[in-house]
Enzyme design. Structure first.
Site, short mmCIF file in Angstrom:
data_model
loop_
_atom_site.label_atom_id
_atom_site.label_comp_id
_atom_site.label_asym_id
_atom_site.label_seq_id
_atom_site.Cartn_x
_atom_site.Cartn_y
_atom_site.Cartn_z
N TYR A 192 -9.52 -9.93 -7.98
CA TYR A 192 -8.37 -9.86 -8.97
C TYR A 192 -8.19 -10.82 -10.03
CZ TYR A 192 -6.72 -6.30 -5.68
OH TYR A 192 -6.75 -5.41 -4.74
N HIS A 202 -3.86 -10.21 2.47
CA HIS A 202 -5.38 -10.20 2.59
C HIS A 202 -6.21 -11.00 3.78
CE1 HIS A 202 -5.89 -8.74 -1.79
NE2 HIS A 202 -5.89 -7.55 -0.84
N ARG A 224 0.82 -1.23 0.08
CA ARG A 224 0.24 -0.02 -0.09
C ARG A 224 0.87 1.15 -0.06
NH1 ARG A 224 -2.24 -3.79 3.47
NH2 ARG A 224 -4.20 -4.58 2.88
N LYS A 273 -0.86 -2.05 7.31
CA LYS A 273 -1.72 -0.76 7.51
C LYS A 273 -2.68 -1.22 8.54
CE LYS A 273 -5.27 2.31 5.41
NZ LYS A 273 -5.91 2.36 4.19
N HIS A 321 -3.17 3.91 -5.38
CA HIS A 321 -3.82 2.34 -5.16
C HIS A 321 -3.81 1.57 -6.46
CE1 HIS A 321 -5.47 -0.06 -1.94
NE2 HIS A 321 -6.65 -0.28 -2.69
N ARG A 368 -1.12 -0.85 -6.62
CA ARG A 368 -1.32 -2.02 -5.74
C ARG A 368 -2.17 -3.04 -6.76
NH1 ARG A 368 -1.29 -4.75 -0.83
NH2 ARG A 368 -3.39 -5.61 -0.21
#
Length: 392
Positions: free
Chosen positions: A351, A342, A223, A247, A315, A318
């Site tokens: 994705y 994740h 990130r 994060k 973003h 990413r």
């Protein structure tokens, strides 16, 4: 409240001087709003990030501006004030969406080069929903201690609470109704940068620092804020990985990085010099060297967007790394989940979805092929086929 009116822009969110309150919300007279400070301190005790307190502070400041405008104390707020806030947010322009350049695309339009829509001129449904959640939590906290109104001014959805309670990760999400005044939040779809435009974006970088930063982003999948905090001791040159502060969990975790990105990083350090101990690797180039902030890194990409006529964001880098990894047959989905950190594999599975832009070549071949005539199995009688389907 009329959609053309604006809430009084009084008060501010300031940096605090105490570790127990990193951000302070003040009113128009620069006085601390004590109910907000109590709530933010409680959030910190629950181990939230200081940046979360900053975000909640801005949402609560927006809420407090409404009772100030209509001369209602926060303890007397009702659902009517919540409806007024939602109505204003749905119609008022967002000052952060103002376009200063004359040749800039209008807010809400689709960029013809990237196919990605620009942010709308108003407040997004996700912003409105987040603001309502923050205000609901604020009043729920004070209601627990016997302060504020007896009924939370933000409506709640009991069916949603029942649907989310005791749900196993493998279970399909149960349908539930949205609470009153809650907007319908559209699902987000990842936007990866195509390879051809990725090369253009890399060529638009102005210096070795920007090229190294971009290469690290698209190869690590980190990130934006995570990568900007990397120090020299966080770089493992032989293993090809970086250590970042995640994060969500705020744990120190490793992320991979390509050899090409490490080569650009080494060239950048050779040109700019090694940072002092404890300082981040990424630093400003003008004036006294200091840590590169998120806003400065975003401006690097915005300058490239202005040159190329695109609207990519940090973003999206990413998303680009995640999409490339998820579509690599040599990597399993669980492995990609580990790299991206994740919590649920369902997030990683987003994705793997194929976009229409990825099918243009296949669709062009499909349109060029002649239509295939209908064929029937030899076991069917020709008269029966003619009776059912007619003559063809």
């Amino acid at each position: 409240m009329d959609g053309r009116a604006d809430l009084p822009r009084v008060g501010a969110v300031l940096e605090g001087t105490l570790a127990s309150l990193p951000y302070v919300v003040v009113d128009g007279a620069s006085r601390e709003i004590e109910p907000v400070s109590r709530y933010l301190r409680d959030l910190l005790l629950g181990d939230v990030s200081p940046l979360t307190c900053r975000s909640y502070g801005h949402d609560l400041l927006r809420w407090f501006r409404l009772p100030w405008a209509v001369d209602v104390g926060w303890e007397q707020a009702t659902e009517a004030e919540t409806a007024t806030l939602v109505g204003w947010l749905r119609s008022a322009p967002n000052p952060q969406r103002q376009r200063r350049r004359v040749d800039a695309l209008a807010a809400g339009t689709v960029n013809p080069k990237t196919g990605k829509p620009n942010l709308g001129a108003g407040y997004a449904p996700r912003t409105i929903a987040h603001n309502l959640s923050v205000v609901y939590g604020f009043y729920a906290f004070h209601l627990h201690f016997g302060r504020g109104p007896v009924v939370n001014p933000v409506p709640d959805s009991r069916s949603r609470r029942r649907a989310l309670a005791h749900a196993a990760p493998i279970e399909s999400p149960r349908p539930h109704r949205r609470a009153r005044l809650r907007p319908k939040v559209p699902a987000r779809h990842p936007r990866a940068i195509p390879d051809s435009q990725s090369e253009e974006l890399f060529a638009a970088m102005r210096c070795i620092r920007d090229r190294a930063l971009l290469a690290c982003y698209v190869s690590s999948g980190a990130r934006a804020s995570e990568l900007l905090g990397v120090q020299l001791s966080d770089v493992e040159w032989t293993k090809g990985q970086l250590w970042v502060i995640s994060k969500g969990t705020r744990l120190r975790q490793a992320v991979p990085v390509s050899p090409e990105a490490l080569a650009y990083l080494a060239s950048y350090l050779d040109e700019a010099g090694l940072p002092a101990g404890g300082d981040p690797v990424w630093r400003t180039r003008r004036g006294e060297p200091r840590a590169l902030s998120y806003w400065a890194a975003r401006r690097i990409l915005q300058r490239a967007d202005e040159q190329l006529g695109t609207n990519w964001t940090l973003h999206d880098l990413r998303h680009t790394a995640a999409t490339r990894m998820a579509r690599d047959p040599a990597l399993t989905l669980v492995e990609v989940q580990t790299i991206l950190r994740h919590a649920h594999i369902s997030t990683t599975a987003l994705y793997t979805a194929v976009r229409l832009d990825d099918l243009l070549d296949q669709l062009a071949e499909h349109y060029r092929r002649p239509a295939e005539p209908a064929r029937w199995s030899a076991t069917y009688d020709a008269d029966d086929i003619a009776a059912v389907f007619g003559d063809r």
